[in-house]
Write an enzyme that holds these catalytic residues in place. Sequence first.
Site, PDB file in Angstrom:
ATOM      1  N   HIS A 306       0.851  -1.183   0.000  1.00 22.69           N
ATOM      2  CA  HIS A 306       0.000   0.000   0.000  1.00 22.69           C
ATOM      3  C   HIS A 306       0.884   1.229   0.000  1.00 22.69           C
ATOM      4  CE1 HIS A 306      -3.144   2.819   1.177  1.00 22.69           C
ATOM      5  NE2 HIS A 306      -3.976   1.895   0.755  1.00 22.69           N
ATOM      6  N   ASP A 363      -7.968  -5.346  -0.016  1.00 19.42           N
ATOM      7  CA  ASP A 363      -8.472  -6.209  -1.088  1.00 19.42           C
ATOM      8  C   ASP A 363      -8.136  -7.677  -0.896  1.00 19.42           C
ATOM      9  OD1 ASP A 363      -9.663  -4.209  -2.695  1.00 19.42           O
ATOM     10  OD2 ASP A 363      -7.660  -3.513  -3.195  1.00 19.42           O
TER      11      ASP A 363
HETATM   12  N1  ACO Z   1       4.170  -7.454  -4.862  1.00 14.09           N
HETATM   13  C1  ACO Z   1       5.505  -7.402  -5.040  1.00 14.09           C
HETATM   14  N2  ACO Z   1       6.255  -6.296  -4.844  1.00 14.09           N
HETATM   15  C2  ACO Z   1       5.621  -5.195  -4.433  1.00 14.09           C
HETATM   16  C3  ACO Z   1       4.233  -5.170  -4.220  1.00 14.09           C
HETATM   17  C4  ACO Z   1       3.513  -6.360  -4.444  1.00 14.09           C
HETATM   18  N3  ACO Z   1       2.200  -6.393  -4.261  1.00 14.09           N
HETATM   19  N4  ACO Z   1       3.871  -3.925  -3.818  1.00 14.09           N
HETATM   20  C5  ACO Z   1       4.993  -3.188  -3.784  1.00 14.09           C
HETATM   21  N5  ACO Z   1       6.064  -3.957  -4.148  1.00 14.09           N
HETATM   22  C6  ACO Z   1       7.460  -3.534  -4.179  1.00 14.09           C
HETATM   23  C7  ACO Z   1       7.729  -2.490  -5.241  1.00 14.09           C
HETATM   24  O1  ACO Z   1       8.044  -3.103  -6.485  1.00 14.09           O
HETATM   25  C8  ACO Z   1       8.892  -1.741  -4.646  1.00 14.09           C
HETATM   26  O2  ACO Z   1      10.031  -2.542  -4.794  1.00 14.09           O
HETATM   27  P1  ACO Z   1      11.515  -1.860  -4.933  1.00 14.09           P
HETATM   28  O3  ACO Z   1      11.683  -1.017  -3.698  1.00 14.09           O
HETATM   29  O4  ACO Z   1      12.439  -3.012  -5.007  1.00 14.09           O
HETATM   30  O5  ACO Z   1      11.448  -1.047  -6.191  1.00 14.09           O
HETATM   31  C9  ACO Z   1       8.571  -1.746  -3.143  1.00 14.09           C
HETATM   32  O6  ACO Z   1       7.744  -2.905  -2.938  1.00 14.09           O
HETATM   33  C10 ACO Z   1       7.880  -0.536  -2.616  1.00 14.09           C
HETATM   34  O7  ACO Z   1       6.703  -0.311  -3.360  1.00 14.09           O
HETATM   35  P2  ACO Z   1       5.850   1.001  -3.047  1.00 14.09           P
HETATM   36  O8  ACO Z   1       6.598   2.190  -3.493  1.00 14.09           O
HETATM   37  O9  ACO Z   1       5.451   0.932  -1.619  1.00 14.09           O
HETATM   38  O10 ACO Z   1       4.588   0.770  -3.940  1.00 14.09           O
HETATM   39  P3  ACO Z   1       3.671   1.893  -4.536  1.00 14.09           P
HETATM   40  O11 ACO Z   1       3.303   2.871  -3.495  1.00 14.09           O
HETATM   41  O12 ACO Z   1       4.227   2.397  -5.804  1.00 14.09           O
HETATM   42  O13 ACO Z   1       2.407   1.005  -4.928  1.00 14.09           O
HETATM   43  C11 ACO Z   1       0.596  -0.435  -4.669  1.00 14.09           C
HETATM   44  C12 ACO Z   1       1.425   0.659  -4.010  1.00 14.09           C
HETATM   45  C13 ACO Z   1       0.121   0.033  -6.050  1.00 14.09           C
HETATM   46  C14 ACO Z   1      -0.622  -0.692  -3.805  1.00 14.09           C
HETATM   47  C15 ACO Z   1       1.469  -1.701  -4.792  1.00 14.09           C
HETATM   48  O14 ACO Z   1       1.834  -2.153  -3.519  1.00 14.09           O
HETATM   49  C16 ACO Z   1       0.758  -2.793  -5.573  1.00 14.09           C
HETATM   50  O15 ACO Z   1       0.798  -2.786  -6.812  1.00 14.09           O
HETATM   51  N6  ACO Z   1       0.090  -3.776  -4.864  1.00 14.09           N
HETATM   52  C17 ACO Z   1      -0.650  -4.790  -5.561  1.00 14.09           C
HETATM   53  C18 ACO Z   1      -1.971  -4.228  -6.068  1.00 14.09           C
HETATM   54  C19 ACO Z   1      -2.947  -3.977  -4.933  1.00 14.09           C
HETATM   55  O16 ACO Z   1      -3.144  -4.801  -4.066  1.00 14.09           O
HETATM   56  N7  ACO Z   1      -3.579  -2.798  -4.999  1.00 14.09           N
HETATM   57  C20 ACO Z   1      -4.597  -2.404  -4.024  1.00 14.09           C
HETATM   58  C21 ACO Z   1      -4.092  -1.282  -3.172  1.00 14.09           C
HETATM   59  S1  ACO Z   1      -5.259  -0.883  -1.918  1.00 14.09           S
HETATM   60  C22 ACO Z   1      -6.455  -0.007  -2.745  1.00 14.09           C
HETATM   61  O17 ACO Z   1      -6.225   0.660  -3.720  1.00 14.09           O
HETATM   62  C23 ACO Z   1      -7.756  -0.141  -2.232  1.00 14.09           C
END
Ligand code: ACO
Length: 428
Positions: A306, A363
Amino acid sequence: MSHKATLTIDGKTIDLPVIEGSEKELGLDISKLRDLTGAITLDPAFGNTGACTSAITYIDGDQGILRYRGIPIEQVAEHSRFVETAWLLIFGRLPKQDELQRFSDRLTRNAPLHEAFKHHFEGFPVNAPPMAMMSAMINTLSCFQLEFLQLNDAEAFEEATARLISKVRTIAAYSYRRAMGKPFMYPDPNMRYVANFLHMMFSEPYQQYIAPKEVEDALNLILVLHADHEQNCSTSTVRMVGSSKANLFASCAAGVCALWGPLHGGANVAVLEMLEQIHRGGLTPEQCIKLAKDKTSGFKLMGFGHRVYKNFDPRAKLLKQSCDKVLNRLGIKDPLLDIAVKLEELALKDSYFVDRKLYPNVDFYSGIIMKAIGLPVNMFTVMFSIGRMPGWIAQWKEQHDEAGARISRPRQIYTGPTLNDYVAMDKR
Ligand code: ACO
């Protein structure tokens, strides 16, 4: 305590006003930065940008705290129904009995759709995505009762709010009935908000569907937990559109479009698809975790991570409890729940997820509950949009009422070609 911030750029130092929120969070006010220095700030994806001040919802992502108008989400979830939560978010405090009754009566009066909507629904292909229908139909509401396009008094605003919150439920149910080739069921004025929705979804002209209490409560909880989440992608979209003074219906229709994406509201569908893929044997939970860690795979562990929560999403905790309860009471043994629990267990002890503070989000478990109560997968994000409607309305209203509010208009750092002459066709 007063705070001070200074910025030096090319030898010129300026003071930046520091704004302190009621929970002591700090924001540097850079609204005069460009005038004073010629520079702007650059923050792609707005991870570090406050777009507004707001008194609606408070999140502390490090501690896993969520509060609506100051009330912890755990208390709201335990004591409040969706209609009361909507009122709390929109009008800023818990309603008194007569206020709640008046709002509830407005919702009942506003539940039916104009008969012309039936023709609109018939115009969609039967396999049309319900989120496309939802957005289109909310916008279509702008075409009826044009007096609600200008909301300059409290009475008109409350009525428009009730129209929107009540009719999205009817629109959602009709989009499902359309896809199933079933006759539309009119709302029942004697039913409560969630029960009425389930009636419009699942009743037949010859047999009324009465939802078991556990089912009604579980769906109520899902709606309550989704009701607002401060400046997320869809809410920021609603505010962005609303800042142009676009009407409430058009602004919320835009919010539905933003919510549709799999990185936002669409994640509840993606989670279920992922769990089903694992169940069908396409992938083991271990392979799924490995794939999610591989940056070249393009795969993410859906329902994890998140932008704001770097701890457990408090909504995920509540939904996990509800999931166990609903499945037990309905006597359903869903292997997808076991897979979800296994994935959570693997991720929470894996350094990739631990180091990046990736925890289950709202989710991760909501899809399993919605599946158990009989909602089809393509309606999951639609349920999210029904739940989020009070939040969008509250945020639209807050912005609308703000003295001196300006149209939202971010800037950019241009990286394209510098001055470049037009080349005639025969010289290219
Ligand atoms: N699976 C694997 N790796 C992940 C995931 C994941 N679900 N989420 C984040 N990461 C990784 C990123 O690739 C990043 O890696 P790095 O540091 O090596 O580059 C690191 O974790 C940090 O990511 P963030 O900057 O915290 O992620 P961001 O804020 O850009 O995205 C998001 C947040 C879109 C929710 C992301 O975690 C994601 O895509 N999750 C899966 C989709 C999801 O569940 N979305 C629902 C969100 S809740 C809502 O909208 C109601």
